[in-house]
Design an enzyme around this catalytic site. Structure first.
Site, short mmCIF file in Angstrom:
data_model
loop_
_atom_site.label_atom_id
_atom_site.label_comp_id
_atom_site.label_asym_id
_atom_site.label_seq_id
_atom_site.Cartn_x
_atom_site.Cartn_y
_atom_site.Cartn_z
N HIS A 143 -1.00 -8.30 -1.21
CA HIS A 143 0.43 -8.13 -1.41
C HIS A 143 0.71 -6.75 -1.98
CE1 HIS A 143 4.57 -8.88 -2.70
NE2 HIS A 143 4.55 -9.94 -1.91
N HIS A 144 1.81 -6.14 -1.53
CA HIS A 144 2.15 -4.78 -1.98
C HIS A 144 2.35 -4.70 -3.49
CE1 HIS A 144 3.23 -0.71 -1.55
NE2 HIS A 144 3.91 -0.77 -0.44
N SER A 145 2.66 -5.82 -4.12
CA SER A 145 2.84 -5.78 -5.57
C SER A 145 1.52 -5.53 -6.30
CB SER A 145 3.45 -7.10 -6.06
OG SER A 145 2.60 -8.18 -5.76
#
Length: 488
Positions: free
Chosen positions: A159-161
């Site tokens: 996930h980009h987070s």
């Protein structure tokens, strides 16, 4: 996660008492929290980062499993899930999953024969489209076997987070070894102990984090105010000019590109299609030099040439391309995880038919944007934006991103041959998230080859194979500049 000598030695990684790697924030930043939450309100804003490795043979499965287990000891974030504070009061907190199960995250499948790399890419695309189980650490990896000549594909989705593109490359180096053979007695650590963090205790963690950050923030604000006041007294005209210049820069940064883009690419949807391109790094460097630009300038110019060809192929005159580009803000001292980038938007000169002139125009635009005083405006605005209701933030972000036909990213990769559990990585294709834009193209250089992954929204690009052929022609046109030695 290598079982040979890692490119990033484990001894370089330090840990605090809670088991979190030093330099890794325990709490998501405001930008990361926004990416984590917005997709709940707008599924089109899902933000997976996908890396697809083409291997010369199928790696030893037990070695691959042990390598992932080892990496989760070295980087505890691999074992961490995000816990939302109660009532959403604050940003999510990273916490070691008390039920971490490597078998859930690492999977293995075999394609029925005869299988091709395109078949494997379809599996990778489907994997990318699946939402994460947010009760678990937000990453998934899969080994895809059954390709011709014993080849295999390894794909990992995060996930980009968790990290941005550069950070992802840094994390991936833990997977890689410089040789096929395993290295015995690698440095290791005990895995981070499980944590029983819940929504209430997560709020406490968030409050504690903000309290720790407050003194440095106040100090920074005070020092900034003192510098501004001193400058206003000693040079009032210069200070006024700086303020006016920043205001103008902010207007240029936040205002969407003035072009609407091609009507052919106007629709947006949930469908995705993965395509790949590749070109030798020396060849594109030579082409860039011939046109007086950089590799990134030549790469973007090639994409724009492909866009123009696609429009002509479908009977429309080429139009300028509203596009975005992340600018890396990461320094050598930044940890591998997290996000350190700024986003710029501009109108790509796709109507320029001469590739040399197109490269020059791209270079002029990008160099100007990199010098914008307000380039970090999104990062500065993130604390305010993250406090908006999630549906409102998602609606606003989607309105901004759907105005872009192209996002193009260029990430420095690994310059030397590397191996994954005994298998040599022949190609390393990256696929960035396409949250609202029509096309997301990402380039990673790997052992002298530029590997380009193209993530298409199939509602916008209705003829994906034709589109990829057009991109290939645009790339060939640019590379030919170096082959002919043309300069201007």
């Amino acid at each position: 996660m290598g079982d040979g000598q890692p490119l990033i030695p484990p001894s370089a990684v330090d840990f605090d008492l809670s088991g979190v790697a030093a330099g890794w924030d325990r709490t998501m930043s405001d930008l990361e929290a926004g990416m984590w939450r917005m997709e709940e309100a707008q599924p089109r804003l899902r933000s997976p980062i996908v890396a697809v490795d083409l291997l010369d043979e199928s790696p030893d499965w037990e070695r691959l499993v042990r390598a992932h287990e080892w990496a989760s000891h070295i980087v505890p974030r691999i074992r961490m899930r995000a816990v939302e504070p109660v009532f959403g009061l604050g940003n999510p907190v990273w916490s070691v999953d008390p039920e971490f199960d490597l078998d859930y995250h690492l999977r293995r499948i075999r394609l029925p024969e005869p299988a091709t790399f395109d078949h494997a890419l379809r599996i990778c695309r489907h994997l990318a489209c699946e939402p994460f189980d947010k009760a678990r650490p937000p990453w998934t990896a899969m080994l895809i076997e059954g390709l011709p000549d014993g080849r295999a594909v390894y794909v990992v989705k995060t996930h980009h987070s968790m990290t941005d593109g550069m950070g992802g490359i840094g994390l991936m180096t833990l997977l890689h070894s410089r040789r096929r053979e395993p290295t015995p007695d690698k440095p290791d650590r005990l895995p981070a102990p499980p944590e029983k963090l819940n929504t209430v205790t997560a709020l406490g963690e968030e409050v504690a984090t903000q309290l720790r950050r407050t003194p440095s923030r106040i100090k920074g604000l005070v020092e900034g105010a003192v510098r501004t006041a001193a400058a206003a007294v000693t040079d009032p005209l210069g200070t006024a000019g700086d303020v006016f210049g920043y205001a103008n820069s902010l207007r240029r940064i936040v205002t969407p590109p003035p072009e609407d883009g091609s009507p052919l690419l106007r629709n947006r949807g949930m469908g995705r299609w993965f395509g790949v391109l590749e070109v030798g790094l020396p060849e594109i460097k030579q082409a860039a030099r011939a046109a007086g630009g950089s590799v990134n300038d030549a790469y973007v110019a090639a994409l724009l040439g492909g866009f123009a060809r696609y429009q002509r192929a479908l009977g429309q005159s080429p139009s300028p391309v509203p596009m975005g580009m992340p600018v890396n803000l990461r320094t050598a001292s930044d940890p591998s995880g997290g996000n350190r980038f700024a986003a710029v938007r501009f109108v790509g000169p796709a109507t320029e038919t001469d590739p040399v002139t197109r490269i020059a125009k791209v270079r002029s635009i990008v160099l100007g944007l990199r010098e914008e005083p307000a380039i970090d405006a999104l990062d500065l605005a993130a604390p305010v934006l993250s406090r908006l209701p999630t549906w409102l933030l998602a609606t606003w972000y989607l309105s901004q991103s759907t105005a872009l036909d192209l996002q193009a990213s260029n990430v420095a990769g690994v310059p030397v041959p590397v191996y994954l559990a005994g298998a040599r990585i022949e190609r390393m294709f990256p696929f960035g998230p396409a949250p609202g834009c029509a096309v997301m193209a990402t380039l990673v250089s790997h052992a002298g080859v530029c590997c380009i992954g193209v993530n298409l929204d199939t509602a916008a690009v209705t003829e994906p194979k034709l589109f990829m052929d057009c991109l290939q022609e645009g790339l060939d046109e640019v590379v030919a500049l170096g082959e002919s030695g043309e300069t201007r």
